[in-house]
Structures are given as structure tokens and as C-alpha cells.
Design an enzyme around this catalytic site. Structure first.
Site, PDB file in Angstrom:
ATOM      1  CB  ILE A  95      53.014  30.646 -39.872  1.00 47.76           C
ATOM      2  CG1 ILE A  95      52.876  29.321 -40.629  1.00 47.76           C
ATOM      3  CG2 ILE A  95      51.880  30.899 -38.873  1.00 47.76           C
ATOM      4  CD1 ILE A  95      51.763  28.411 -40.276  1.00 47.76           C
ATOM      5  CG  LEU A  96      51.973  36.367 -41.903  1.00 44.10           C
ATOM      6  CD1 LEU A  96      51.011  36.927 -42.935  1.00 44.10           C
ATOM      7  CD2 LEU A  96      53.195  37.279 -41.730  1.00 44.10           C
ATOM      8  CG  ASN A 110      46.441  31.599 -47.581  1.00 42.37           C
ATOM      9  OD1 ASN A 110      47.402  31.807 -48.322  1.00 42.37           O
ATOM     10  ND2 ASN A 110      46.231  30.434 -47.006  1.00 42.37           N
ATOM     11  CG  HIS A 112      45.204  25.610 -48.052  1.00 43.01           C
ATOM     12  ND1 HIS A 112      46.482  25.536 -47.558  1.00 43.01           N
ATOM     13  CD2 HIS A 112      44.694  24.365 -47.962  1.00 43.01           C
ATOM     14  CE1 HIS A 112      46.731  24.296 -47.184  1.00 43.01           C
ATOM     15  NE2 HIS A 112      45.657  23.558 -47.417  1.00 43.01           N
ATOM     16  CD  GLU A 150      42.871  33.938 -33.918  1.00 39.39           C
ATOM     17  OE1 GLU A 150      42.689  34.815 -34.793  1.00 39.39           O
ATOM     18  OE2 GLU A 150      41.947  33.431 -33.264  1.00 39.39           O
TER      19      GLU A 150
HETATM   20  C1  GAR Z   1      49.974  27.421 -54.568  1.00 34.61           C
HETATM   21  O1  GAR Z   1      49.537  26.134 -54.890  1.00 34.61           O
HETATM   22  C2  GAR Z   1      49.313  27.875 -53.278  1.00 34.61           C
HETATM   23  O2  GAR Z   1      47.993  27.447 -53.142  1.00 34.61           O
HETATM   24  C3  GAR Z   1      50.191  27.209 -52.252  1.00 34.61           C
HETATM   25  O3  GAR Z   1      51.495  27.335 -52.776  1.00 34.61           O
HETATM   26  C4  GAR Z   1      51.454  27.414 -54.197  1.00 34.61           C
HETATM   27  C5  GAR Z   1      52.171  28.672 -54.655  1.00 34.61           C
HETATM   28  O4  GAR Z   1      52.304  28.732 -56.050  1.00 34.61           O
HETATM   29  N1  GAR Z   1      50.023  27.814 -50.982  1.00 34.61           N
HETATM   30  C6  GAR Z   1      50.045  27.132 -49.824  1.00 34.61           C
HETATM   31  O5  GAR Z   1      50.244  25.949 -49.765  1.00 34.61           O
HETATM   32  C7  GAR Z   1      49.775  27.968 -48.589  1.00 34.61           C
HETATM   33  N2  GAR Z   1      49.406  27.141 -47.474  1.00 34.61           N
HETATM   34  P1  GAR Z   1      52.576  30.100 -56.816  1.00 34.61           P
HETATM   35  O6  GAR Z   1      53.795  30.764 -56.165  1.00 34.61           O
HETATM   36  O7  GAR Z   1      52.876  29.652 -58.215  1.00 34.61           O
HETATM   37  O8  GAR Z   1      51.353  30.955 -56.717  1.00 34.61           O
END
Ligand code: GAR
Length: 203
Positions: A95-96, A110, A112, A150
Site C-alpha cells: 500500500i502506498l 491499478n 484490482h 489515498e
Molecule cells: C492480479 O490478479 C492483480 O489483479 C492482483 O494481483 C494479481 C497479480 O498477478 N492485484 C491485487 O490484488 C491488488 N489489490 P500478476 O503478478 O500475474 O499480474
């Protein structure tokens, strides 16, 4: 017209980074160019994907920086040093803080793995998001690309894509389907859209 410079922040496997690299090769991303990949994990496979594509990499870990504040200032140094216009968080699992996000207003996006506002915010990342969706019994989930502010997962939504939950799904099968049908499509499209908007505002 100049291309926007993109820095991608990663922590893991980097399949979303790969989707961005492929989209750049195919010309789906044409208003921007990935110039730097930064990982907060030394062993992230995403780094190998970047190297293979000839993209510069950096590793900046919270441990070596000693504090969140130093971690963020090291990130800012590297990001600004590369002349970055857009930061893409692609599976970045840290988290930033507000100091960082305020420095890059409307310049961080980002991906999600759910349809925000479901299954998002603090504690919802990676497989946990899909476990929560299965526990709730939703029949449709998906992915969201949003600007980062934020509030964790709280910034303005740029794109969303829905994906069906199928009988017998596990968190792993659902994660793979959400990536393949939603994340790998809307992340490159959103990156292109924001890069286009950034470079066109300059004219
Ligand atoms: C992805 O599913 C992305 O949406 C999630 O982590 C995975 C990374 O996969 N991100 C989060 O949950 C952020 N809150 P990757 O390294 O193969 O792209």
C-alpha cells in the site's frame, strides 16, 4: 506526438506486466511506452519478463529502505528519474501512502481483481479477493482498473469487465478466468486511454 513514459510497479508473477508488454508490441498501447519496471520483491518473476522484453528494471524493497517513508522516497526518486508520466500498479502488493499518491494525482492506475466496490480495500488482494467472492456466493465478478488515491481501491474507476463465476470454481480457477477474460484486456486498454489523455493535453 511524444509517447507517455510508463513505469510499472510489480511484486509477483507479472502476467499483467506481460499483457502490457504484448499490447505495446501489438500497437494496442501506442500513446505510451514502458520505460521502467520496479519490483519490491527481489525474486519477482515479473523482473525476468521485463528483462526478456529489454525493459530496465529496479528492485526497491521496504526492508532495505528501513521505513515506509524511505521506501516511498526511493520509489519517487527512481520514478521521477525515469521521467515517468504514468505509473501502472500491476500486481503491486504494497500500500502506498498519501505522500506518494498525492505526488502523482491522476498519474497512477491499478488493476484490482473484482468489480469495485465489492471485495476491495485493505486486506483484499490476490487470491483472497476470489476466496471472498466464492464465500459470498456471487455469480458474477470481474476486474477493475482505477486511478489510485489515498483510499485503498478508492480512486476513480476507469474500466471494468465482468466475468461469470462457474459451478465448481476454486479461488485459483476463478483467478485465472478473471485474469484472462478481464485483467489482461482492460489494463492495457486503460493504460492506452490514460497515456492518450496525458499526451493530448499537452498539445
Ligand atoms: C492480479 O490478479 C492483480 O489483479 C492482483 O494481483 C494479481 C497479480 O498477478 N492485484 C491485487 O490484488 C491488488 N489489490 P500478476 O503478478 O500475474 O499480474
Amino acid at each position: 506526438m511524444r509517447k507517455a513514459k510508463i513505469t510499472v510497479l510489480v511484486s509477483g508473477g507479472g502476467t499483467n506486466l506481460q499483457a502490457l508488454i504484448n499490447a505495446q508490441k501489438k500497437g494496442i498501447i501506442k500513446s505510451g511506452e514502458i520505460c521502467l519496471v520496479i519490483s519490491n520483491k527481489e525474486d519477482a518473476y515479473a523482473l525476468k519478463r521485463a528483462e526478456k522484453a529489454g525493459i530496465a528494471t529496479r528492485v526497491i524493497t521496504k526492508k532495505e529502505c528501513g521505513s515506509q517513508e524511505n521506501f516511498e522516497s526511493e520509489l519517487i526518486k527512481a520514478i521521477d528519474g525515469a521521467g515517468t508520466d504514468l505509473i501502472v500498479l500491476a500486481g503491486f502488493m504494497s500500500i502506498l501512502g498519501e505522500g506518494f499518491t498525492a505526488h502523482y494525482d491522476k498519474r497512477i492506475i491499478n488493476v484490482h481483481p473484482s468489480l469495485i466496490p465489492s471485495f476491495c480495500g485493505k486486506g483484499f488482494y490476490g487470491l483472497r479477493v476470489h476466496e471472498a467472492a466464492l464465500e459470498k456466493g456471487v455469480k458474477v465478478t470481474g476486474a477493475t482498473v482505477h486511478f489510485v488515491n489515498e483510499i485503498p481501491d478508492g480512486g476513480e474507476i476507469i474500466m471494468q469487465k465482468s466475468v461469470n463465476v462457474l459451478p465448481g470454481d476454486t479461488a485459483e480457477t476463478l483467478q485465472k478466468r478473471v485474469m484472462r477474460l478481464a485483467e489482461w484486456k482492460i489494463l492495457p486498454l486503460s493504460a492506452e486511454k490514460v497515456c492518450f489523455d496525458i499526451t493530448n493535453k499537452e498539445v
